[in-house]
Scaffold this active site. Structure first.
Site, PDB file in Angstrom:
ATOM      1  N   PRO A  12      34.463  43.746  33.078  1.00  0.00           N
ATOM      2  CA  PRO A  12      33.375  43.499  33.033  1.00  0.00           C
ATOM      3  C   PRO A  12      31.720  44.382  34.029  1.00  0.00           C
ATOM      4  O   PRO A  12      32.254  44.321  34.959  1.00  0.00           O
ATOM      5  CB  PRO A  12      32.126  42.065  33.422  1.00  0.00           C
ATOM      6  CG  PRO A  12      33.742  41.089  34.259  1.00  0.00           C
ATOM      7  CD  PRO A  12      34.500  41.587  33.699  1.00  0.00           C
ATOM      8  N   ASN A  13      30.669  44.511  33.097  1.00  0.00           N
ATOM      9  CA  ASN A  13      29.927  45.808  34.209  1.00  0.00           C
ATOM     10  C   ASN A  13      30.239  46.793  33.989  1.00  0.00           C
ATOM     11  O   ASN A  13      29.378  48.422  34.384  1.00  0.00           O
ATOM     12  CB  ASN A  13      29.359  44.798  34.788  1.00  0.00           C
ATOM     13  CG  ASN A  13      29.071  43.655  34.088  1.00  0.00           C
ATOM     14  OD1 ASN A  13      27.867  43.342  33.588  1.00  0.00           O
ATOM     15  ND2 ASN A  13      28.968  42.871  35.727  1.00  0.00           N
ATOM     16  N   ARG A  20      23.962  53.212  36.468  1.00  0.00           N
ATOM     17  CA  ARG A  20      23.373  52.175  37.302  1.00  0.00           C
ATOM     18  C   ARG A  20      24.693  52.258  38.614  1.00  0.00           C
ATOM     19  O   ARG A  20      25.251  52.494  38.345  1.00  0.00           O
ATOM     20  CB  ARG A  20      23.516  50.755  36.816  1.00  0.00           C
ATOM     21  CG  ARG A  20      22.703  50.579  35.213  1.00  0.00           C
ATOM     22  CD  ARG A  20      21.455  50.042  35.399  1.00  0.00           C
ATOM     23  NE  ARG A  20      20.980  50.151  34.247  1.00  0.00           N
ATOM     24  CZ  ARG A  20      20.568  50.012  33.167  1.00  0.00           C
ATOM     25  NH1 ARG A  20      21.067  51.412  32.771  1.00  0.00           N
ATOM     26  NH2 ARG A  20      20.659  49.549  31.705  1.00  0.00           N
ATOM     27  N   TYR A  25      28.671  52.468  42.387  1.00  0.00           N
ATOM     28  CA  TYR A  25      30.308  53.197  41.805  1.00  0.00           C
ATOM     29  C   TYR A  25      30.048  54.852  41.046  1.00  0.00           C
ATOM     30  O   TYR A  25      31.089  55.180  40.629  1.00  0.00           O
ATOM     31  CB  TYR A  25      29.488  51.914  40.898  1.00  0.00           C
ATOM     32  CG  TYR A  25      29.968  50.894  41.397  1.00  0.00           C
ATOM     33  CD1 TYR A  25      30.894  50.247  41.879  1.00  0.00           C
ATOM     34  CD2 TYR A  25      29.115  49.762  41.148  1.00  0.00           C
ATOM     35  CE1 TYR A  25      31.503  48.426  41.808  1.00  0.00           C
ATOM     36  CE2 TYR A  25      28.871  48.554  41.382  1.00  0.00           C
ATOM     37  CZ  TYR A  25      30.610  48.016  41.948  1.00  0.00           C
ATOM     38  OH  TYR A  25      30.070  47.036  42.492  1.00  0.00           O
ATOM     39  N   ASN A  75      41.272  46.658  36.328  1.00  0.00           N
ATOM     40  CA  ASN A  75      40.235  46.830  37.251  1.00  0.00           C
ATOM     41  C   ASN A  75      39.640  45.732  36.062  1.00  0.00           C
ATOM     42  O   ASN A  75      38.986  45.925  35.734  1.00  0.00           O
ATOM     43  CB  ASN A  75      39.078  48.372  37.166  1.00  0.00           C
ATOM     44  CG  ASN A  75      37.933  47.688  37.828  1.00  0.00           C
ATOM     45  OD1 ASN A  75      37.794  46.482  38.830  1.00  0.00           O
ATOM     46  ND2 ASN A  75      36.955  48.698  38.346  1.00  0.00           N
ATOM     47  N   ALA A  78      34.737  41.827  38.827  1.00  0.00           N
ATOM     48  CA  ALA A  78      33.949  40.312  39.329  1.00  0.00           C
ATOM     49  C   ALA A  78      35.025  39.233  39.006  1.00  0.00           C
ATOM     50  O   ALA A  78      34.955  38.665  39.624  1.00  0.00           O
ATOM     51  CB  ALA A  78      32.576  39.467  39.172  1.00  0.00           C
ATOM     52  N   HIS A  81      37.963  38.225  42.146  1.00  0.00           N
ATOM     53  CA  HIS A  81      37.179  37.592  42.897  1.00  0.00           C
ATOM     54  C   HIS A  81      37.138  35.513  42.102  1.00  0.00           C
ATOM     55  O   HIS A  81      36.814  34.768  43.043  1.00  0.00           O
ATOM     56  CB  HIS A  81      36.226  38.202  43.031  1.00  0.00           C
ATOM     57  CG  HIS A  81      35.763  39.582  43.459  1.00  0.00           C
ATOM     58  ND1 HIS A  81      37.050  40.089  44.116  1.00  0.00           N
ATOM     59  CD2 HIS A  81      35.074  40.344  42.541  1.00  0.00           C
ATOM     60  CE1 HIS A  81      36.938  41.241  44.814  1.00  0.00           C
ATOM     61  NE2 HIS A  81      35.662  41.097  43.502  1.00  0.00           N
ATOM     62  N   GLU A  99      46.517  46.585  40.068  1.00  0.00           N
ATOM     63  CA  GLU A  99      45.043  45.332  40.546  1.00  0.00           C
ATOM     64  C   GLU A  99      44.799  47.070  41.043  1.00  0.00           C
ATOM     65  O   GLU A  99      44.604  47.480  41.823  1.00  0.00           O
ATOM     66  CB  GLU A  99      44.733  44.753  41.734  1.00  0.00           C
ATOM     67  CG  GLU A  99      43.392  44.413  41.372  1.00  0.00           C
ATOM     68  CD  GLU A  99      43.349  43.612  42.364  1.00  0.00           C
ATOM     69  OE1 GLU A  99      44.823  42.477  42.937  1.00  0.00           O
ATOM     70  OE2 GLU A  99      42.214  43.087  43.294  1.00  0.00           O
ATOM     71  N   HIS A 101      41.381  49.074  41.826  1.00  0.00           N
ATOM     72  CA  HIS A 101      39.149  48.856  42.576  1.00  0.00           C
ATOM     73  C   HIS A 101      38.034  50.225  42.529  1.00  0.00           C
ATOM     74  O   HIS A 101      38.885  50.595  43.714  1.00  0.00           O
ATOM     75  CB  HIS A 101      38.484  48.180  43.782  1.00  0.00           C
ATOM     76  CG  HIS A 101      39.749  46.468  42.918  1.00  0.00           C
ATOM     77  ND1 HIS A 101      38.407  45.699  42.162  1.00  0.00           N
ATOM     78  CD2 HIS A 101      40.519  45.842  43.444  1.00  0.00           C
ATOM     79  CE1 HIS A 101      39.142  44.785  42.312  1.00  0.00           C
ATOM     80  NE2 HIS A 101      40.539  44.729  42.842  1.00  0.00           N
ATOM     81  N   ARG A 108      33.384  45.781  51.584  1.00  0.00           N
ATOM     82  CA  ARG A 108      32.004  44.688  51.031  1.00  0.00           C
ATOM     83  C   ARG A 108      31.451  43.266  51.434  1.00  0.00           C
ATOM     84  O   ARG A 108      32.225  43.031  52.452  1.00  0.00           O
ATOM     85  CB  ARG A 108      32.134  45.108  49.458  1.00  0.00           C
ATOM     86  CG  ARG A 108      32.211  46.462  49.816  1.00  0.00           C
ATOM     87  CD  ARG A 108      32.111  47.280  47.964  1.00  0.00           C
ATOM     88  NE  ARG A 108      30.086  46.655  47.221  1.00  0.00           N
ATOM     89  CZ  ARG A 108      30.836  46.512  45.728  1.00  0.00           C
ATOM     90  NH1 ARG A 108      31.244  46.525  45.434  1.00  0.00           N
ATOM     91  NH2 ARG A 108      29.455  46.587  45.665  1.00  0.00           N
TER      92      ARG A 108
HETATM   93  O1  CA2 Z   1      34.919  48.433  42.951  1.00  0.00           O
HETATM   94  C1  CA2 Z   1      35.518  47.906  42.217  1.00  0.00           C
HETATM   95  O2  CA2 Z   1      35.753  48.617  41.034  1.00  0.00           O
HETATM   96  C2  CA2 Z   1      35.130  46.533  41.778  1.00  0.00           C
HETATM   97  O3  CA2 Z   1      36.233  45.563  40.728  1.00  0.00           O
HETATM   98  C3  CA2 Z   1      33.919  46.597  40.702  1.00  0.00           C
HETATM   99  C4  CA2 Z   1      33.172  45.270  39.988  1.00  0.00           C
HETATM  100  C5  CA2 Z   1      33.053  44.276  41.314  1.00  0.00           C
HETATM  101  O4  CA2 Z   1      32.608  43.096  41.174  1.00  0.00           O
HETATM  102  C6  CA2 Z   1      33.936  44.377  42.165  1.00  0.00           C
HETATM  103  O5  CA2 Z   1      33.971  43.357  43.063  1.00  0.00           O
HETATM  104  C7  CA2 Z   1      34.975  45.717  43.105  1.00  0.00           C
HETATM  105  C8  CA2 Z   1      31.908  45.967  39.921  1.00  0.00           C
HETATM  106  C9  CA2 Z   1      32.141  46.652  38.457  1.00  0.00           C
HETATM  107  C10 CA2 Z   1      30.595  46.672  37.973  1.00  0.00           C
HETATM  108  O6  CA2 Z   1      29.913  47.987  37.262  1.00  0.00           O
HETATM  109  C11 CA2 Z   1      28.830  48.269  37.351  1.00  0.00           C
HETATM  110  C12 CA2 Z   1      28.660  50.048  37.125  1.00  0.00           C
HETATM  111  C13 CA2 Z   1      27.465  50.339  37.254  1.00  0.00           C
HETATM  112  C14 CA2 Z   1      26.399  49.508  37.630  1.00  0.00           C
HETATM  113  C15 CA2 Z   1      26.659  47.718  37.663  1.00  0.00           C
HETATM  114  C16 CA2 Z   1      27.885  47.539  37.750  1.00  0.00           C
END
Ligand code: CA2
Length: 148
Positions: A12-13, A20, A25, A75, A78, A81, A99, A101, A108
């Site tokens: 997701p996301n 964003r 990121y 990847n 979220a 977790h 896995e 990230h 974090r």
């Molecule tokens: O660091 C990573 O790759 C994560 O898997 C990214 C997840 C986060 O929940 C994990 O803890 C670590 C979040 C991905 C969200 O990606 C976004 C990208 C642009 C703007 C907002 C969120």
């Protein structure tokens, strides 16, 4: 056989990458990461199935669909977790799963320090930005059954 194929699965996301929160990121888009993965895989003689979904059940289906592949670079965002379902899917698929990230989750918030997936993963790579994916593909190539 699909034993020359790596499935790169994104949760997701991650479709928002590069648009964003560049401070967390970076500015690389998911399309850029797909291109990096295809180039990296090609250097190892591997093909890539690259997918992204915002839905947990769809990610479960995508893990199932990778059965028979050389491996999965995952990847899960979220869901890493939170998701027992993804953990069970990885175990059931029986496909070596790295896995990955983008961020160093251990640098974090505390809630990102626990992963339901790490115990069933072949290994974990985090903190190297888009290169985490490239390193994941290299790890699968280096440890494939016919590797020297
Ligand atoms: O660091 C990573 O790759 C994560 O898997 C990214 C997840 C986060 O929940 C994990 O803890 C670590 C979040 C991905 C969200 O990606 C976004 C990208 C642009 C703007 C907002 C969120």
């Amino acid at each position: 056989m699909s034993d020359h194929v790596v499935h790169v699965l994104n949760g997701p996301n991650l479709n928002l990458l590069g648009t964003r929160e560049p401070g967390v990121y970076g500015t690389t888009t998911l399309a850029d990461i797909e291109a990096l993965c295809r180039n990296a895989a090609a250097t190892h003689g591997l093909d890539v199935v690259f997918r992204q979904t915002n839905h947990e059940g769809e990610l479960v289906e995508q893990i199932h669909a990778a059965r028979g592949a050389l491996g999965i670079v995952l990847n899960a965002g979220a869901y890493t977790h939170t998701s027992v379902a993804l953990r069970d899917a990885i175990g059931a698929a029986g496909v070596p799963t790295v896995e990955v990230h983008l961020s160093n989750v251990f640098a974090r918030e505390a809630f990102r320090h626990h992963s339901y997936l790490s115990p069933v993963a072949r290994g974990v790579i985090c903190g190297f930005g888009p290169q985490s994916y490239v390193l994941g593909i290299a790890a699968l190539a280096a440890t494939r059954p016919d590797a020297a």
